[in-house]
Write a protein that holds these residues in place. Structure first.
Motif, short mmCIF file in Angstrom:
data_model
loop_
_atom_site.label_atom_id
_atom_site.label_comp_id
_atom_site.label_asym_id
_atom_site.label_seq_id
_atom_site.Cartn_x
_atom_site.Cartn_y
_atom_site.Cartn_z
N UNK A 64 39.27 99.43 -4.09
CA UNK A 64 39.84 98.14 -4.48
C UNK A 64 39.12 96.98 -3.83
N UNK A 65 38.76 97.14 -2.57
CA UNK A 65 38.03 96.09 -1.88
C UNK A 65 36.66 95.86 -2.52
N UNK A 66 35.97 96.95 -2.79
CA UNK A 66 34.62 96.84 -3.37
C UNK A 66 34.66 96.20 -4.75
N UNK A 67 35.62 96.59 -5.57
CA UNK A 67 35.68 96.02 -6.92
C UNK A 67 36.14 94.57 -6.92
N UNK A 68 36.90 94.14 -5.92
CA UNK A 68 37.41 92.77 -5.93
C UNK A 68 36.53 91.80 -5.17
N UNK A 69 35.57 92.28 -4.40
CA UNK A 69 34.80 91.35 -3.58
C UNK A 69 33.82 90.51 -4.38
N UNK A 70 33.50 90.91 -5.59
CA UNK A 70 32.57 90.14 -6.41
C UNK A 70 33.28 89.34 -7.50
N UNK A 71 34.59 89.18 -7.42
CA UNK A 71 35.27 88.46 -8.48
C UNK A 71 35.35 86.97 -8.14
N UNK A 72 36.00 86.24 -9.02
CA UNK A 72 36.03 84.78 -8.90
C UNK A 72 36.67 84.30 -7.60
N UNK A 73 37.56 85.10 -7.00
CA UNK A 73 38.21 84.68 -5.75
C UNK A 73 37.21 84.46 -4.63
N UNK A 74 36.12 85.19 -4.66
CA UNK A 74 35.14 85.09 -3.58
C UNK A 74 34.04 84.08 -3.87
N UNK A 75 34.08 83.45 -5.02
CA UNK A 75 33.02 82.50 -5.40
C UNK A 75 33.02 81.30 -4.47
N UNK A 76 31.83 80.81 -4.23
CA UNK A 76 31.65 79.60 -3.42
C UNK A 76 30.69 78.67 -4.17
N UNK A 77 30.65 77.43 -3.74
CA UNK A 77 29.77 76.46 -4.37
C UNK A 77 28.33 76.96 -4.26
N UNK A 78 27.61 76.94 -5.40
CA UNK A 78 26.23 77.40 -5.45
C UNK A 78 26.08 78.84 -5.91
N UNK A 79 27.18 79.60 -5.94
CA UNK A 79 27.11 80.99 -6.43
C UNK A 79 26.89 81.02 -7.93
N UNK A 80 26.30 82.09 -8.39
CA UNK A 80 26.13 82.30 -9.82
C UNK A 80 27.16 83.30 -10.30
N UNK A 81 27.59 83.14 -11.53
CA UNK A 81 28.67 83.97 -12.07
C UNK A 81 28.22 84.63 -13.37
N UNK A 82 28.82 85.77 -13.62
CA UNK A 82 28.61 86.53 -14.86
C UNK A 82 29.96 86.66 -15.55
N UNK A 83 29.99 86.49 -16.84
CA UNK A 83 31.23 86.65 -17.60
C UNK A 83 31.25 88.06 -18.16
N UNK A 84 32.22 88.85 -17.74
CA UNK A 84 32.29 90.24 -18.16
C UNK A 84 33.07 90.48 -19.43
#
Length: 153
Positions: A64-84
């Motif tokens: 659960x930790x591994x799958x949630x660490x790359x979601x929108x909650x962890x985003x910061x200014x300057x990060x890049x995002x992918x729409x799944x």
């Protein structure tokens, strides 16, 4: 009288030689005592079951930790995002490396708080992040926030 006679061996063969293999020495038991086996700790079914439960719970927590660490909650200014997902109600945004070919958006601002309407979110992004193109809001998990995004070029 007669000549002295040589003694004859006892009937049944030759006399036993001491230390001869296969024959125990006189006064000894016919076999050597077996040393006692070392007592090992045996695991009970209950112990094995408890260990398996602990491993399963730990695996679920780590997964659960591994799958949630790359979601929108962890985003910061300057990060890049992918729409799944193509679903606008649940776009399944995840943080990716900006050098990744999947990187589609850049986070211009992350603003804490709940924004119940698209108009409220857009006006907040307009004030905080010039040049934004998209908004993403998340609420209900105790950490409500708004992401102001633009397409990565």
């Amino acid at each position: 009288m007669g000549q002295p006679q040589a003694p004859y061996p006892p009937q049944g063969g030759y006399p036993q030689q001491p230390g001869q293999p296969g024959f125990p020495p006189q006064g000894a038991a016919p076999y050597a005592p077996v040393p006692p086996q070392p007592t090992g700790r045996k695991l009970s079914f209950k112990t094995i079951k408890n260990i398996a439960i602990v491993i399963a719970v730990a695996s679920i927590a780590v997964g659960g930790y591994i799958t949630s660490r790359d979601d929108a909650k962890t985003a910061a200014v300057g990060d890049c995002m992918h729409r799944g997902s193509t679903n606008d109600n649940n776009p399944d945004l995840e943080v990716v490396e900006c050098s990744d070919a999947k990187a589609r958006f850049v986070v211009l601002a992350k603003i804490e708080g709940a924004y119940l309407t698209q108009t409220m979110a857009s006006s907040k992004c307009a004030a905080e992040a010039k040049g934004f193109q998209y908004t993403y809001t998340e609420s209900g998990d105790g950490k409500d926030f708004l992401l102001c995004l633009k397409e990565k070029k």
